[in-house]
Design an enzyme around this catalytic site. Structure first.
Site, PDB file in Angstrom:
ATOM      1  N   PRO A 240       0.845  -1.207   0.000  1.00 30.75           N
ATOM      2  CA  PRO A 240       0.000   0.000   0.000  1.00 30.75           C
ATOM      3  C   PRO A 240       0.877   1.253   0.000  1.00 30.75           C
ATOM      4  O   PRO A 240       1.539   1.557   0.989  1.00 30.75           O
ATOM      5  CB  PRO A 240      -0.805  -0.129   1.296  1.00 30.75           C
ATOM      6  CG  PRO A 240       0.026  -1.016   2.171  1.00 30.75           C
ATOM      7  CD  PRO A 240       0.760  -1.944   1.278  1.00 30.75           C
TER       8      PRO A 240
ATOM      9  N   ASP B 159       5.932   2.228   2.015  1.00 29.09           N
ATOM     10  CA  ASP B 159       5.026   1.103   2.245  1.00 29.09           C
ATOM     11  C   ASP B 159       4.314   1.336   3.571  1.00 29.09           C
ATOM     12  O   ASP B 159       4.940   1.287   4.637  1.00 29.09           O
ATOM     13  CB  ASP B 159       5.835  -0.198   2.271  1.00 29.09           C
ATOM     14  CG  ASP B 159       4.959  -1.440   2.377  1.00 29.09           C
ATOM     15  OD1 ASP B 159       3.782  -1.312   2.755  1.00 29.09           O
ATOM     16  OD2 ASP B 159       5.474  -2.541   2.089  1.00 29.09           O
ATOM     17  N   HIS B 160       2.998   1.588   3.485  1.00 34.51           N
ATOM     18  CA  HIS B 160       2.250   1.964   4.687  1.00 34.51           C
ATOM     19  C   HIS B 160       2.024   0.793   5.637  1.00 34.51           C
ATOM     20  O   HIS B 160       1.498   0.988   6.743  1.00 34.51           O
ATOM     21  CB  HIS B 160       0.897   2.571   4.292  1.00 34.51           C
ATOM     22  CG  HIS B 160       0.450   3.663   5.202  1.00 34.51           C
ATOM     23  ND1 HIS B 160       1.097   3.979   6.384  1.00 34.51           N
ATOM     24  CD2 HIS B 160      -0.600   4.524   5.122  1.00 34.51           C
ATOM     25  CE1 HIS B 160       0.473   4.973   6.983  1.00 34.51           C
ATOM     26  NE2 HIS B 160      -0.560   5.335   6.246  1.00 34.51           N
ATOM     27  N   ARG B 161       2.425  -0.418   5.263  1.00 32.50           N
ATOM     28  CA  ARG B 161       2.321  -1.535   6.182  1.00 32.50           C
ATOM     29  C   ARG B 161       3.342  -1.409   7.310  1.00 32.50           C
ATOM     30  O   ARG B 161       3.089  -1.841   8.444  1.00 32.50           O
ATOM     31  CB  ARG B 161       2.539  -2.866   5.442  1.00 32.50           C
ATOM     32  CG  ARG B 161       1.460  -3.221   4.457  1.00 32.50           C
ATOM     33  CD  ARG B 161       1.812  -4.485   3.692  1.00 32.50           C
ATOM     34  NE  ARG B 161       3.029  -4.328   2.904  1.00 32.50           N
ATOM     35  CZ  ARG B 161       3.569  -5.287   2.147  1.00 32.50           C
ATOM     36  NH1 ARG B 161       2.976  -6.483   2.092  1.00 32.50           N
ATOM     37  NH2 ARG B 161       4.660  -5.061   1.459  1.00 32.50           N
TER      38      ARG B 161
ATOM     39  N   VAL C 248       5.622   1.583   7.438  1.00 34.11           N
ATOM     40  CA  VAL C 248       5.998   2.981   7.639  1.00 34.11           C
ATOM     41  C   VAL C 248       4.716   3.790   7.787  1.00 34.11           C
ATOM     42  O   VAL C 248       3.927   3.899   6.841  1.00 34.11           O
ATOM     43  CB  VAL C 248       6.834   3.516   6.458  1.00 34.11           C
ATOM     44  CG1 VAL C 248       7.204   4.980   6.701  1.00 34.11           C
ATOM     45  CG2 VAL C 248       8.083   2.667   6.257  1.00 34.11           C
TER      46      VAL C 248
END
Length: 480
Positions: free
Chosen positions: A274, A450-452, A454
Site C-alpha cells: 500500500p 510502504d504503509h504496512r 511505515v
C-alpha cells in the site's frame, strides 16, 4: 552401425548469469564459425531479466558452429556454441546410420545435396544432423519445416538455413522463402502483404520495411488511351485521406528482458504494497552553492559532484536518524525486517528499460567515496554493463526525475524496499527569504513508502530531515 563421437568438440552452455534466472536472449555474437578463440575471450552478449552481460568462452580453439542466431531466447544450460579444441583438425567422421526414409513419409527437408563421404549435412543454426537419439527441440529454434510466420525469432535462423542450402535446391518443392527480419514479416502480415510479391531492396535480397510500404502504396492510375471529353471528366468526390505518421499505423514491440522484468516487478509492487506519497518543496540554494564549492575542493577532484550526491548523502543521514524506514515486509513470516545497512538504489533509464543498481553499504561511505560510487554506477548503467549482482539487495532508492525537467512524481517502490525518494527539477523560483521575496533555487521532493511498516509520522520525519539538510547543508556535519 556405430557412431564415432567428435571428442575435440567442446559445447559451451548458457550459464546462469544472474541469481536463479532461467533464460537469456542472445543480443550479439562477436565471433563466427571458423574464428579462433582463446580462454576468457568474449564471444557474445546476452540479456537476462536483470541486465546485459558479456559471456567469455572457457576454451582455446576454433569456433565450429553457433547454435542460435541473434535475438533468440535460450534456456540456461542449453549449448549455444561449439568449439573445436583440437587445434583446427578436421572433425572425426560420423558413419551413416539411418536408412533412407520411405517416400510416403513427409520429408523434414529437401533430400540432402552431394556431401563428403561419411558426413551428414549440418544446417547452420540447427546443430548436428538428426541421429538415432532424439533430442528435445531447443527453445526458440523451430524445425526447418515448421512455419515461422508467427515465430518471433525464427526468421533469422531460417535465413541461415537458406544460405546453407544456396546452390543445392530449395526447401521441398516450393519457391525459396523471401528473406525478411521478424519485424518486417510482422508488418507485412498486419498490412496484408504477401512477401513473395515484394521486390527486395536490402542487402543480399532482404526485404525492408520500405519495400513493404511500397507494396501497399496505391498504384498510379494508368494513362487513358484517349482523352475523355471535358463533360465526362468530372470525378466523384475523393475519399477522406487516412491519417498516417510516416509509416505503419501501429508498431508492436516484444516485451522481454529488462523491460519485462521491470513491468512484472512494478505490477507486483503496486498491488501488494500500500503506497503513500508525501511531498515537500524546499529552497536548495545553499546546496547548489555547496556543490560548486565542492567541485573546487582538492579531495573531490575527478569525482562526480552534483546535487544528486548531496541529496543521496542527506537521505543517508535521514535514515540514520530514523532507522525504521530502512526495512522490508516479510509476508510469509509476518515480520518487519529492519536493515542495519543501506544499499542505496539509484534508478537509471537505459535503452533496455529501467534498472535500479545500488551502492552497497552506502551508509559507511565518506562523501568522496559516495561520489566515486555514484560515478561508477552511472557510467556502468549508460554503457549497459550493469551486473545482475549490482541490482540485488537494495534497501532504499532515489529516482531523479528532475533531469527530465519534471517537478516531481509519485514513484512506485522497488520490490522488497520500504521507501523511494523522487527528486524534482531544481529551478529558480520566487521565494520568501529573510522576509523578502527573492529568486531562489527550489525543488520538490516526493517520498513514497510502504504503509504496512511505515506510518505517516515516520515517513514525514524522514522527508522533513532530507529537506532540512538540503536547505541547510551544514546539518550534514552536525547530524551525521
Amino acid at each position: 552401425m556405430t557412431t564415432m563421437t567428435d571428442t575435440s568438440l567442446r559445447e559451451f552452455k548458457m550459464p546462469d548469469v544472474g541469481e536463479g534466472l532461467t533464460e537469456a536472449e542472445i543480443l550479439k555474437w562477436y565471433v563466427q564459425p571458423g574464428d579462433t578463440v582463446t580462454d576468457g575471450q568474449i564471444v557474445c552478449e546476452v540479456e537476462t531479466a536483470k541486465a546485459a552481460v558479456e559471456l567469455p568462452i572457457p576454451y582455446d580453439g576454433v569456433v565450429r558452429s553457433l547454435h542460435f542466431p541473434e535475438g533468440t531466447t535460450v534456456d540456461v544450460g542449453t549449448s549455444i556454441i561449439a568449439v573445436d579444441v583440437s587445434g583446427g583438425a578436421a572433425p572425426a567422421p560420423v558413419e551413416e546410420a539411418a536408412p533412407a526414409k520411405p517416400a510416403a513419409e513427409p520429408p523434414s527437408a529437401e533430400p540432402a545435396p552431394a556431401k563428403p563421404e561419411g558426413r551428414k549435412p549440418v544446417l547452420v543454426g540447427y546443430g548436428v544432423a538428426e541421429s538415432s537419439t532424439k533430442r528435445r527441440p531447443r527453445k526458440g529454434v523451430p524445425p526447418v519445416v515448421a512455419p515461422v510466420e508467427d515465430t518471433l525469432y525464427g526468421a533469422t535462423a531460417l535465413q541461415s538455413v537458406q544460405g546453407e542450402l544456396n546452390g543445392h535446391g530449395a526447401l521441398g518443392a516450393t519457391a525459396p522463402r523471401p528473406l525478411a527480419k521478424p519485424p518486417v514479416r510482422k508488418l507485412a502480415k498486419d498490412l496484408g502483404v504477401d512477401l513473395t510479391t515484394v521486390t527486395p531492396s536490402g542487402p543480399d535480397g532482404i526485404i525492408t520495411r520500405e519495400d513493404v510500404h511500397a507494396a501497399v502504396a496505391p498504384p498510379k492510375a494508368p494513362e487513358p488511351a484517349t482523352a475523355a471529353p471535358a463533360a465526362d471528366a468530372a470525378p466523384a468526390a475523393a475519399p477522406a485521406p487516412v491519417v498516417s505518421y510516416g509509416g505503419a499505423r501501429e508498431t508492436r514491440v516484444p516485451v522481454k528482458g529488462v523491460r519485462k522484468a521491470t513491468a512484472a516487478a512494478m505490477v507486483g509492487s503496486a498491488f501488494t504494497a500500500p503506497h503513500v506519497t508525501e511531498f515537500v518543496t524546499v529552497d536548495v540554494t545553499r546546496t547548489v552553492k555547496l556543490v560548486e564549492e565542492l567541485k573546487q575542493d582538492k579531495d573531490m577532484q575527478g569525482l562526480r559532484v552534483n546535487p544528486l550526491l548531496l541529496i543521496a548523502k542527506a537521505l543517508l543521514v535521514a535514515i540514520k536518524r530514523n532507522p525504521d524506514i530502512n526495512a522490508s515486509w516479510d509476508e510469509a513470516a509476518q515480520e518487519i525486517v529492519v536493515k542495519h545497512y543501506v544499499n542505496l538504489g539509484i534508478a537509471a533509464a537505459t535503452p533496455r528499460g529501467l534498472i535500479v543498481p545500488n551502492i552497497k553499504d552506502a551508509h559507511a561511505k565518506t562523501l568522496p567515496q559516495l561520489a566515486e560510487s555514484l560515478g561508477e554506477l552511472v557510467s556502468t548503467a549508460k554503457e549497459g554493463r550493469t551486473s545482475p549482482a549490482a541490482m540485488q539487495g537494495g534497501t532504499v532508492t532515489i529516482t531523479n526525475v528532475g533531469v527530465f525537467g519534471i517537478d516531481t512524481g509519485t514513484p512506485i517502490l522497488n520490490p522488497g524496499e520500504s521507501a523511494i525518494l523522487a527528486v524534482g527539477a531544481i529551478k529558480p523560483q520566487p521565494w520568501v527569504h529573510k522576509g523578502k521575496v527573492k529568486p531562489r533555487q527550489v525543488t520538490t521532493l516526493a517520498l513514497s513508502f510502504d504503509h504496512r511498516l511505515v506510518d505517516g509520522e515516520l515517513g514525514s520525519k524522514v522527508l522533513a530531515d532530507v529537506a532540512a539538510i538540503l536547505e541547510q547543508p551544514k546539518r550534514l556535519i552536525t547530524w551525521a
